[in-house]
Design an enzyme around this catalytic site. Structure first.
Site, PDB file in Angstrom:
ATOM      1  CD  GLN A  36      -6.632  -4.790   3.981  1.00 51.39           C
ATOM      2  OE1 GLN A  36      -7.588  -5.562   4.122  1.00 51.39           O
ATOM      3  NE2 GLN A  36      -6.794  -3.480   3.847  1.00 51.39           N
ATOM      4  CG  HIS A  75      -1.935   0.993   1.345  1.00 54.69           C
ATOM      5  ND1 HIS A  75      -1.683   2.308   1.699  1.00 54.69           N
ATOM      6  CD2 HIS A  75      -3.285   0.921   1.165  1.00 54.69           C
ATOM      7  CE1 HIS A  75      -2.814   2.985   1.731  1.00 54.69           C
ATOM      8  NE2 HIS A  75      -3.804   2.171   1.396  1.00 54.69           N
ATOM      9  CE  LYS A  96      -7.286  -0.702   6.291  1.00 52.06           C
ATOM     10  NZ  LYS A  96      -8.121  -0.274   5.165  1.00 52.06           N
ATOM     11  CB  CYS A 114      -3.806   3.353  -1.636  1.00 52.17           C
ATOM     12  SG  CYS A 114      -4.950   4.693  -1.295  1.00 52.17           S
ATOM     13  CG  ASP A 116       0.630  -2.797   6.221  1.00 50.18           C
ATOM     14  OD1 ASP A 116      -0.328  -2.955   6.998  1.00 50.18           O
ATOM     15  OD2 ASP A 116       0.547  -2.179   5.140  1.00 50.18           O
TER      16      ASP A 116
END
Length: 406
Positions: free
Chosen positions: A202, A121, A225, A364, A199
């Site tokens: 997700q 991202h 999220k 993104c 990261d």
């Protein structure tokens, strides 16, 4: 027992209509909906506890502090951090990544190298580019193949004594591809002493996270999220690393002593939590963890994987439809285009008229789109409250869009 209707009953927004049709919400990779239990905690904070934390001796301040620190401990357990003070409240993944890249500035110099991947991202690209601009370091990018799978032989070639940071996502937001971060961490540890940043924006909504088992130095994710309010997030960092690095923001809460001659900094986690925090949101993030624990990580993952398999199988029955990353290990996302339909947003607008919410565009992740030589994709992304019937509606909507746009 996994009861999808009981789960859906906890999300009041799923009862609404959009354009005269029942809402089919398939934009969970952008943000998930919030269960009533989380919304009730937000409301209760502002109607019963509203006060600043860590600063007052009065009852409301003490109670608010207790609730926020209880939430921190819930999140500690959620990611299996060794200490609760290794859990730093942030505004989200983007702030967490920017924080890390800033505090690592003094650790890099000209011609040092930072390794990221093609699947990142923008929030895991731009902060490292800024760090390179500040220090003269160079960015190395792990390439992908035609299936979107990282080419780790290139990663092995990149690793050297110059490598100071390796930062990759666990799951691609654009394609849903699950990256082999355990292998990436192991190879990094074997060959360098680089800082390892994961990261988890997700992955935290879908997987059981164990930062000690992973042995990463930093892990970041967003609350919104994973069923929590927007403006919430977590940065995990190993104690010894956070203690040795400088603060990010200066101001209230992060000081031990302050004078015009010299300021000394508070211990963890407050060293990295300057200013008034999002108290209500942080407490509600703990409530979101409670919700996920009640449903069960295994139930969430099994249901979402079944949804993905079902969606991909039926979408691929549509002639001229291409799924990106089709052959890769994925979770939660199916990203596709229709042959002969040049603009993904046109498909998204037709679906919206049918009450179906998907995401269109580059997500993104412009480098990924450039790799596949496309402007964007249609992305349907799933959460625990989605159903197979909703996927049937999506498939019919895509067929309608194809008829209208071809």
């Amino acid at each position: 027992m996994f009861d999808i209707q009981e789960i859906r009953s906890q999300f009041s927004i799923l009862d609404r209509e959009v354009n005269g049709k029942p809402l089919v919400y398939l934009d969970n990779a952008a943000t998930s909906q919030k269960p009533n239990s989380v919304l009730e905690v937000c409301h209760a904070y502002y109607t019963e506890l509203n006060a600043n934390v860590h600063r007052g001796i009065h009852t409301l301040s003490q109670l608010a502090t207790e609730e926020m620190e209880l939430s921190r401990r819930k999140i500690q357990k959620f990611i299996n951090a060794e200490h609760d003070f290794e859990v730093i409240f942030t505004k989200g993944t983007t702030e967490g990544l920017n924080l890390i890249s800033y505090i690592l500035t003094q650790k890099l110099q000209k011609d040092d190298e930072i390794i990221i991947s093609y699947l990142e991202h923008h929030s895991n690209i731009v902060p490292w580019q800024l760090l390179c601009e500040r220090t003269g370091a160079k960015l190395r990018v792990i390439p992908i193949d035609e299936n979107g799978i990282l080419q780790l032989d290139y990663f092995d070639k990149f690793l050297s004594e110059k490598t100071k940071v390796v930062s990759v996502n666990q799951v691609s937001n654009a394609l849903g591809i699950v990256n082999p971060i355990e292998e990436i961490i192991a190879r990094t540890r074997k060959n360098t002493d680089a800082y390892i940043v994961i990261d988890g924006a997700q992955s935290a909504p879908h997987f059981n996270i164990d930062v000690q088992k992973l042995d990463c130095d930093f892990f970041v994710f967003s609350g919104h999220k994973m069923y929590a309010p927007m403006g919430t997030g977590i940065l995990y960092g190993k104690r010894e690393i956070l203690e040795a690095l400088p603060p990010f923001h200066g101001g209230g809460e992060m000081i031990a002593t302050c004078s015009f001659d010299k300021t000394t900094y508070a211990g963890l986690p407050f060293k990295y939590e300057a200013g008034t925090p999002n108290v209500g949101g942080n407490i509600a993030l703990g409530a979101a963890v409670d919700f996920m624990n009640r449903v069960g990580h295994e139930n969430i993952q099994n249901h979402e994987n079944a949804l993905l398999e079902y969606a991909q199988r039926h979408l691929l029955e549509i002639e001229g439809l291409k799924v990106y990353g089709e052959k890769a290990k994925r979770t939660g996302v199916v990203s596709f285009n229709l042959e002969g339909v040049g603009i993904s947003s046109d498909v998204g607008m037709i679906l919206d008229k049918m009450g179906i919410a998907v995401r269109t565009g580059h997500h993104c992740t412009q480098p990924i789109m450039e790799f596949f030589n496309i402007a964007g994709t249609v992305r349907a992304s799933f959460a625990v409250y989605n159903t197979f019937e909703e996927i049937d509606l999506l498939v019919e909507g895509v067929k309608k869009a194809q008829r209208m746009l071809s």
